[in-house]
Design a protein around this motif. Structure first.
Motif, PDB file in Angstrom:
ATOM      1  N   ASP A   1      -5.310 -27.666   9.288  1.00 17.18           N
ATOM      2  CA  ASP A   1      -3.792 -28.370   9.007  1.00 17.18           C
ATOM      3  C   ASP A   1      -3.754 -29.480   9.844  1.00 17.18           C
ATOM      4  O   ASP A   1      -2.979 -30.188   9.524  1.00 17.18           O
TER       5      ASP A   1
ATOM      6  N   ALA B   1      -2.966 -37.980  10.382  1.00 20.20           N
ATOM      7  CA  ALA B   1      -2.764 -39.173  10.047  1.00 20.20           C
ATOM      8  C   ALA B   1      -2.699 -39.214   8.548  1.00 20.20           C
ATOM      9  O   ALA B   1      -3.519 -38.464   7.857  1.00 20.20           O
ATOM     10  N   ASP B   2      -1.777 -40.114   7.744  1.00 16.60           N
ATOM     11  CA  ASP B   2      -2.091 -40.029   6.360  1.00 16.60           C
ATOM     12  C   ASP B   2      -3.464 -40.486   5.933  1.00 16.60           C
ATOM     13  O   ASP B   2      -3.722 -39.880   4.647  1.00 16.60           O
ATOM     14  N   ASP B   3      -4.160 -41.263   6.591  1.00 22.33           N
ATOM     15  CA  ASP B   3      -5.503 -41.633   5.917  1.00 22.33           C
ATOM     16  C   ASP B   3      -6.628 -40.917   6.530  1.00 22.33           C
ATOM     17  O   ASP B   3      -7.850 -41.044   6.177  1.00 22.33           O
TER      18      ASP B   3
ATOM     19  N   GLU C   1      -5.590 -32.388   9.653  1.00 22.89           N
ATOM     20  CA  GLU C   1      -5.115 -33.230   8.319  1.00 22.89           C
ATOM     21  C   GLU C   1      -3.982 -33.788   8.503  1.00 22.89           C
ATOM     22  O   GLU C   1      -3.393 -34.732   7.705  1.00 22.89           O
ATOM     23  N   ASN C   2      -3.023 -33.394   9.185  1.00 29.93           N
ATOM     24  CA  ASN C   2      -1.532 -33.822   9.495  1.00 29.93           C
ATOM     25  C   ASN C   2      -1.851 -34.878  10.773  1.00 29.93           C
ATOM     26  O   ASN C   2      -0.583 -35.564  11.039  1.00 29.93           O
TER      27      ASN C   2
ATOM     28  N   MET D   1      -9.284 -37.923   6.280  1.00 30.32           N
ATOM     29  CA  MET D   1      -9.689 -37.128   5.283  1.00 30.32           C
ATOM     30  C   MET D   1     -10.687 -35.966   6.043  1.00 30.32           C
ATOM     31  O   MET D   1     -11.305 -36.504   6.924  1.00 30.32           O
TER      32      MET D   1
ATOM     33  N   ALA E   1     -11.471 -41.858   8.292  1.00 29.33           N
ATOM     34  CA  ALA E   1     -10.054 -42.528   8.597  1.00 29.33           C
ATOM     35  C   ALA E   1     -10.308 -43.856   8.794  1.00 29.33           C
ATOM     36  O   ALA E   1     -11.141 -44.482   9.195  1.00 29.33           O
ATOM     37  N   ASN E   2      -9.126 -44.731   8.578  1.00 34.36           N
ATOM     38  CA  ASN E   2      -9.151 -46.029   9.070  1.00 34.36           C
ATOM     39  C   ASN E   2      -9.514 -46.190  10.526  1.00 34.36           C
ATOM     40  O   ASN E   2      -8.791 -45.262  11.213  1.00 34.36           O
TER      41      ASN E   2
END
Length: 165
Positions: A150, A156-158, A153-154, A160, A93-94
């Motif tokens: 789940d 943050a948008d960034d 993964e939810n 993975m 992630a960022n």
């Protein structure tokens, strides 16, 4: 056999592992697991060893007086492992403040036990901003794994999440 968990920190220099392994070998102990790292000019680690009962106290005493080491030693009983599912996640992630707290809270909320966390920070290729990368090992009830994934993964948008079982 007795088990010792040794955690230490010392100024980084060549030969640290040799000093520790020599002392452990002298006491007929077996180096079981470890995590050792150089960070910001210091060398830190955690080591689990199995040592004959008659040598455990002497070894612990000699470890605590090693020059230049800050040492903590715990005498522990080896625990039987639980039959939960082991899961290894690779997270990217960022980088941002609080990311480890978000991840660990999500794992805990879904009944997972975080067994190992190894993280790094590195520059994103072609972008220049910092990335947070982590490899985590979790034990969890098999029924909680999918909801946990789940939820991770939810976060943050960034973020993975790559999974290996």
């Amino acid at each position: 056999m007795n088990h010792l968990i040794i955690s230490f920190i010392t100024a980084d220099r060549p030969g640290i592992v040799k000093v520790l392994s020599d002392l452990i070998s002298e006491h007929k102990a077996n180096w079981k697991k470890s995590s050792l790292h150089q960070m910001s000019g210091v060398f830190a680690g955690v080591i689990e060893i199995a040592v004959p009962a008659e040598s455990a106290t002497d070894l612990a005493d000699k470890l605590t007086v090693l020059p230049g080491f800050k040492m903590q030693i715990e005498h522990v009983q080896q625990q039987a492992s639980t039959p939960e599912t082991l899961l290894v996640l690779e997270l990217t992630a960022n980088d941002r403040a609080g990311i480890v707290q978000e991840i660990s809270s999500t794992i805990h909320h879904h009944g997972g036990n975080l067994l190992k966390l190894v993280s790094t920070q590195e520059s994103a290729p072609h972008a220049g901003h910092e990335l947070f990368k982590a490899k985590v090992t979790i034990s969890a009830d098999k029924n909680n794994i999918e909801p946990m994934i789940d939820a991770l993964e939810n976060l943050a948008d960034d973020l993975m999440v790559d999974i290996s079982r």
